[in-house]
Design a protein around this motif. Structure first.
Motif, PDB file in Angstrom:
ATOM      1  N   PRO A  55       0.793  -1.234   0.000  1.00  9.19           N
ATOM      2  CA  PRO A  55       0.000   0.000   0.000  1.00  9.19           C
ATOM      3  C   PRO A  55       0.825   1.284   0.000  1.00  9.19           C
ATOM      4  CG  PRO A  55      -0.960  -1.572   1.535  1.00  9.19           C
ATOM      5  CD  PRO A  55       0.346  -2.171   1.056  1.00  9.19           C
ATOM      6  N   GLY A 167      -5.709  -8.550   5.278  1.00  8.62           N
ATOM      7  CA  GLY A 167      -4.503  -8.161   4.553  1.00  8.62           C
ATOM      8  C   GLY A 167      -3.258  -8.845   5.106  1.00  8.62           C
ATOM      9  N   ALA A 188     -13.162  -6.681   7.376  1.00 10.67           N
ATOM     10  CA  ALA A 188     -12.610  -6.692   6.019  1.00 10.67           C
ATOM     11  C   ALA A 188     -13.721  -6.283   5.061  1.00 10.67           C
ATOM     12  CB  ALA A 188     -12.068  -8.070   5.671  1.00 10.67           C
ATOM     13  N   GLY A 189     -13.338  -6.061   3.785  1.00  7.29           N
ATOM     14  CA  GLY A 189     -14.264  -5.426   2.860  1.00  7.29           C
ATOM     15  C   GLY A 189     -14.985  -6.333   1.886  1.00  7.29           C
ATOM     16  N   LYS A 193     -13.353 -12.408   2.138  1.00  9.60           N
ATOM     17  CA  LYS A 193     -12.320 -12.052   3.128  1.00  9.60           C
ATOM     18  C   LYS A 193     -12.813 -12.381   4.540  1.00  9.60           C
ATOM     19  CE  LYS A 193     -10.001  -8.392   0.516  1.00  9.60           C
ATOM     20  NZ  LYS A 193      -9.530  -7.013   0.488  1.00  9.60           N
ATOM     21  N   MET A 254      -2.907   3.937   7.428  1.00 11.87           N
ATOM     22  CA  MET A 254      -4.121   4.768   7.301  1.00 11.87           C
ATOM     23  C   MET A 254      -4.586   4.735   5.858  1.00 11.87           C
ATOM     24  SD  MET A 254      -3.858   7.735  10.049  1.00 11.87           S
ATOM     25  CE  MET A 254      -3.552   7.306  11.767  1.00 11.87           C
ATOM     26  N   TYR A 258      -5.181   7.317   1.884  1.00  7.17           N
ATOM     27  CA  TYR A 258      -4.123   7.400   0.873  1.00  7.17           C
ATOM     28  C   TYR A 258      -4.622   7.930  -0.476  1.00  7.17           C
ATOM     29  CZ  TYR A 258      -1.489   4.275   4.059  1.00  7.17           C
ATOM     30  OH  TYR A 258      -0.874   3.687   5.131  1.00  7.17           O
ATOM     31  N   VAL A 333      -7.930  -7.497  -3.773  1.00 10.24           N
ATOM     32  CA  VAL A 333      -6.979  -8.609  -3.686  1.00 10.24           C
ATOM     33  C   VAL A 333      -7.159  -9.317  -2.350  1.00 10.24           C
ATOM     34  CG1 VAL A 333      -4.517  -9.138  -3.597  1.00 10.24           C
ATOM     35  CG2 VAL A 333      -5.327  -7.315  -5.082  1.00 10.24           C
TER      36      VAL A 333
HETATM   37  N1  LIG Z   1       3.892   1.211   9.810  1.00  6.51           N
HETATM   38  C1  LIG Z   1       4.582   0.433   8.981  1.00  6.51           C
HETATM   39  O1  LIG Z   1       5.799   0.248   9.111  1.00  6.51           O
HETATM   40  C2  LIG Z   1       3.830  -0.251   7.869  1.00  6.51           C
HETATM   41  C3  LIG Z   1       4.454  -1.248   7.108  1.00  6.51           C
HETATM   42  C4  LIG Z   1       3.688  -1.936   6.166  1.00  6.51           C
HETATM   43  C5  LIG Z   1       2.350  -1.599   5.964  1.00  6.51           C
HETATM   44  N2  LIG Z   1       1.819  -0.577   6.682  1.00  6.51           N
HETATM   45  C6  LIG Z   1       0.403  -0.209   6.518  1.00  6.51           C
HETATM   46  O2  LIG Z   1      -0.362  -1.262   7.064  1.00  6.51           O
HETATM   47  C7  LIG Z   1      -1.611  -1.350   6.390  1.00  6.51           C
HETATM   48  C8  LIG Z   1      -1.843  -2.779   5.931  1.00  6.51           C
HETATM   49  O3  LIG Z   1      -0.845  -3.134   4.993  1.00  6.51           O
HETATM   50  P1  LIG Z   1      -0.953  -4.510   4.199  1.00  6.51           P
HETATM   51  O4  LIG Z   1       0.313  -4.694   3.489  1.00  6.51           O
HETATM   52  O5  LIG Z   1      -1.425  -5.578   5.112  1.00  6.51           O
HETATM   53  O6  LIG Z   1      -2.092  -4.159   3.137  1.00  6.51           O
HETATM   54  P2  LIG Z   1      -3.302  -5.063   2.688  1.00  6.51           P
HETATM   55  O7  LIG Z   1      -4.214  -5.228   3.836  1.00  6.51           O
HETATM   56  O8  LIG Z   1      -2.774  -6.273   2.058  1.00  6.51           O
HETATM   57  O9  LIG Z   1      -4.018  -4.168   1.586  1.00  6.51           O
HETATM   58  C9  LIG Z   1      -4.687  -3.051   1.900  1.00  6.51           C
HETATM   59  C10 LIG Z   1      -6.157  -3.339   2.314  1.00  6.51           C
HETATM   60  O10 LIG Z   1      -6.690  -2.183   2.896  1.00  6.51           O
HETATM   61  C11 LIG Z   1      -8.081  -2.227   2.770  1.00  6.51           C
HETATM   62  N3  LIG Z   1      -8.618  -0.904   2.416  1.00  6.51           N
HETATM   63  C12 LIG Z   1      -8.390  -0.218   1.295  1.00  6.51           C
HETATM   64  N4  LIG Z   1      -9.063   0.955   1.328  1.00  6.51           N
HETATM   65  C13 LIG Z   1      -9.708   0.992   2.503  1.00  6.51           C
HETATM   66  C14 LIG Z   1     -10.563   1.932   3.118  1.00  6.51           C
HETATM   67  N5  LIG Z   1     -10.879   3.086   2.526  1.00  6.51           N
HETATM   68  N6  LIG Z   1     -11.074   1.644   4.352  1.00  6.51           N
HETATM   69  C15 LIG Z   1     -10.767   0.483   4.949  1.00  6.51           C
HETATM   70  N7  LIG Z   1      -9.941  -0.455   4.408  1.00  6.51           N
HETATM   71  C16 LIG Z   1      -9.422  -0.196   3.198  1.00  6.51           C
HETATM   72  C17 LIG Z   1      -8.410  -3.238   1.682  1.00  6.51           C
HETATM   73  O11 LIG Z   1      -9.009  -4.357   2.315  1.00  6.51           O
HETATM   74  P3  LIG Z   1     -10.578  -4.433   2.577  1.00  6.51           P
HETATM   75  O12 LIG Z   1     -11.160  -5.228   1.463  1.00  6.51           O
HETATM   76  O13 LIG Z   1     -10.674  -5.086   3.892  1.00  6.51           O
HETATM   77  O14 LIG Z   1     -11.089  -3.018   2.542  1.00  6.51           O
HETATM   78  C18 LIG Z   1      -7.051  -3.629   1.142  1.00  6.51           C
HETATM   79  O15 LIG Z   1      -6.999  -4.980   0.754  1.00  6.51           O
HETATM   80  C19 LIG Z   1      -1.562  -0.322   5.265  1.00  6.51           C
HETATM   81  O16 LIG Z   1      -2.221   0.839   5.685  1.00  6.51           O
HETATM   82  C20 LIG Z   1      -0.081  -0.060   5.095  1.00  6.51           C
HETATM   83  O17 LIG Z   1       0.180   1.203   4.552  1.00  6.51           O
HETATM   84  C21 LIG Z   1       2.522   0.092   7.626  1.00  6.51           C
END
Ligand SMILES: NC(=O)c1ccc[n+]([C@@H]2O[C@H](COP(=O)([O-])OP(=O)(O)OC[C@H]3O[C@@H](n4cnc5c(N)ncnc54)[C@H](OP(=O)(O)O)[C@@H]3O)[C@@H](O)[C@H]2O)c1
Length: 344
Positions: A55, A167, A188-189, A193, A254, A258, A333
């Motif tokens: 993301p 995710g 989840a959405g 899922k 968040m 994005y 996905v």
């Molecule tokens: N802090 C850090 O070091 C770090 C490192 C890696 C990742 N992250 C963050 O952690 C989060 C999860 O990462 P991941 O790799 O596991 O991603 P992920 O869950 O594989 O993919 C993102 C998921 O977010 C959901 N989403 C998208 N738009 C949304 C919205 N408006 N409201 C609610 N859910 C939404 C979608 O699932 P749904 O179908 O459930 O909506 C999507 O599949 C991301 O925000 C990412 O930027 C942070």
């Protein structure tokens, strides 16, 4: 050997909202490379194997704070966490055949670098597919693991809410929380899922698009821990439903902000004070030096024996990278999206 095509996916323009393949990014096959004779100037030539579509790549497309430029260069390949194989090397720190991992693997089939700093040689794949080293055993796995170890302070019987729980990060948090004896509320959405969340052992799993998060949290809370992957209104509802004292919020991502030009603004921030909520924002890279060795010891065996589960959604071919960037943001996905650029 005659030169071969060296296809790439380049950054073309800053998106408004979601990235659009062919507009935000462009797949280009016009470049060629002579793999035997390309000058290395003391560096190495590598073949890209796998690119992880995470993301955060969307954030990198925006103008970066304190600069007037986006995080990717216009007309140049995007880059991401990924794996590559060394084909030729004049750099003594890497040799032909080594598989390297790094956060700057270009969206291009072959690349030359004059410096191996920032790449790590992966020595042992534990007889698991390499792609796992950018997913459950890579950056998303590191993120879930270090965040949980550092900030959760989980106690048996407590209640946690995990958003984007299907995710790569969220599905691990769900499993860590169950292993620690917590009651897990997971959102989840989509219905498929949600079915996966139930398989992973969530006590309460719901589709936030068809069921009210406010009602679920009111009914199933209060929350001792909130693991936040989405921010926005969901975070606001979690603040409202936090336990009267001493809850921990793990602020990981968040994603609901994005792709929004006018992101949701919190209304319930005052609860942070009233309920003495510990807000823990974290970045995986800062905590990895502390927890990385524990991760390497603990996680590969758990994944290998099936005690920790994961889903992967692999697409083959760099031409699908642009669409994949949009798919991950839109949540279409299930599991970690990886682009397989080459098999070996
Ligand atoms: N802090 C850090 O070091 C770090 C490192 C890696 C990742 N992250 C963050 O952690 C989060 C999860 O990462 P991941 O790799 O596991 O991603 P992920 O869950 O594989 O993919 C993102 C998921 O977010 C959901 N989403 C998208 N738009 C949304 C919205 N408006 N409201 C609610 N859910 C939404 C979608 O699932 P749904 O179908 O459930 O909506 C999507 O599949 C991301 O925000 C990412 O930027 C942070």
């Amino acid at each position: 050997m005659a030169p071969v095509i060296n296809a790439k996916t380049v950054f073309n323009e800053i998106p408004t909202g979601y990235p659009v393949p062919g507009k935000t990014t462009v797949y280009d096959t016009s470049e060629t490379i002579d793999l035997e004779n390309e000058p290395l100037h003391g560096g190495f030539l590598a073949k890209t194997l796998i690119i992880a579509i995470d993301p955060f790549l969307r954030n990198r497309m925006n103008i970066q704070q304190g600069t007037d430029k986006p995080g990717f260069e216009f007309g140049r390949p995007l880059s991401a966490f990924g794996l590559a194989k060394i084909l030729r090397s004049e750099d003594p720190s890497v040799k032909a055949g080594d598989v390297i991992r790094g956060g700057q693997i270009p969206f291009q089939q072959y690349f030359v670098r004059n410096d191996a700093t920032g790449f790590e040689i992966l020595k042992d794949n534990h007889s698991l597919p390499w792609s796992l080293w950018v997913g459950v055993l890579g950056m998303p796995g590191h993120t879930a693991y270090v965040g949980w170890k550092e900030h959760a302070r989980a106690k048996k019987g407590e209640t946690i809410f995990v958003s984007a729980a299907a995710g790569s990060v969220g599905s691990l948090i769900l499993q860590f929380a169950k292993r620690d004896g917590l009651k897990v509320i997971a959102s989840a959405g989509s219905d498929d899922k949600v079915a996966w969340l139930r398989e992973l052992g969530a006590d309460v799993a719901f589709n936030y698009k068809t069921e009210s998060t406010a009602e679920v949290l009111k009914r199933e809370g209060p929350l001792d821990i909130y693991f936040d992957n989405v921010g926005g209104e969901t975070l606001d509802l979690a603040l409202e439903n936090a336990a009267p004292r001493g809850s921990r919020f793990l602020e990981c991502g968040m994603i609901s902000n994005y792709n929004e030009e006018n992101p949701y603004r919190l209304k319930n921030a005052l609860f942070i004070i009233k309920k003495e909520i510990a807000i823990n924002g974290f970045f995986f890279g800062s905590l990895l030096p502390k927890w990385g060795a524990d991760f390497e010891r603990e996680m590969p065996p758990l994944v290998k024996e099936g005690a920790i589960k994961f889903q992967e959604d692999a697409v083959r071919g760099l031409e699908h990278a642009g669409q994949s960037l949009a798919d991950v943001q839109r949540g279409t996905v299930l599991g970690k999206r990886v682009v397989i650029v080459a098999d070996h």
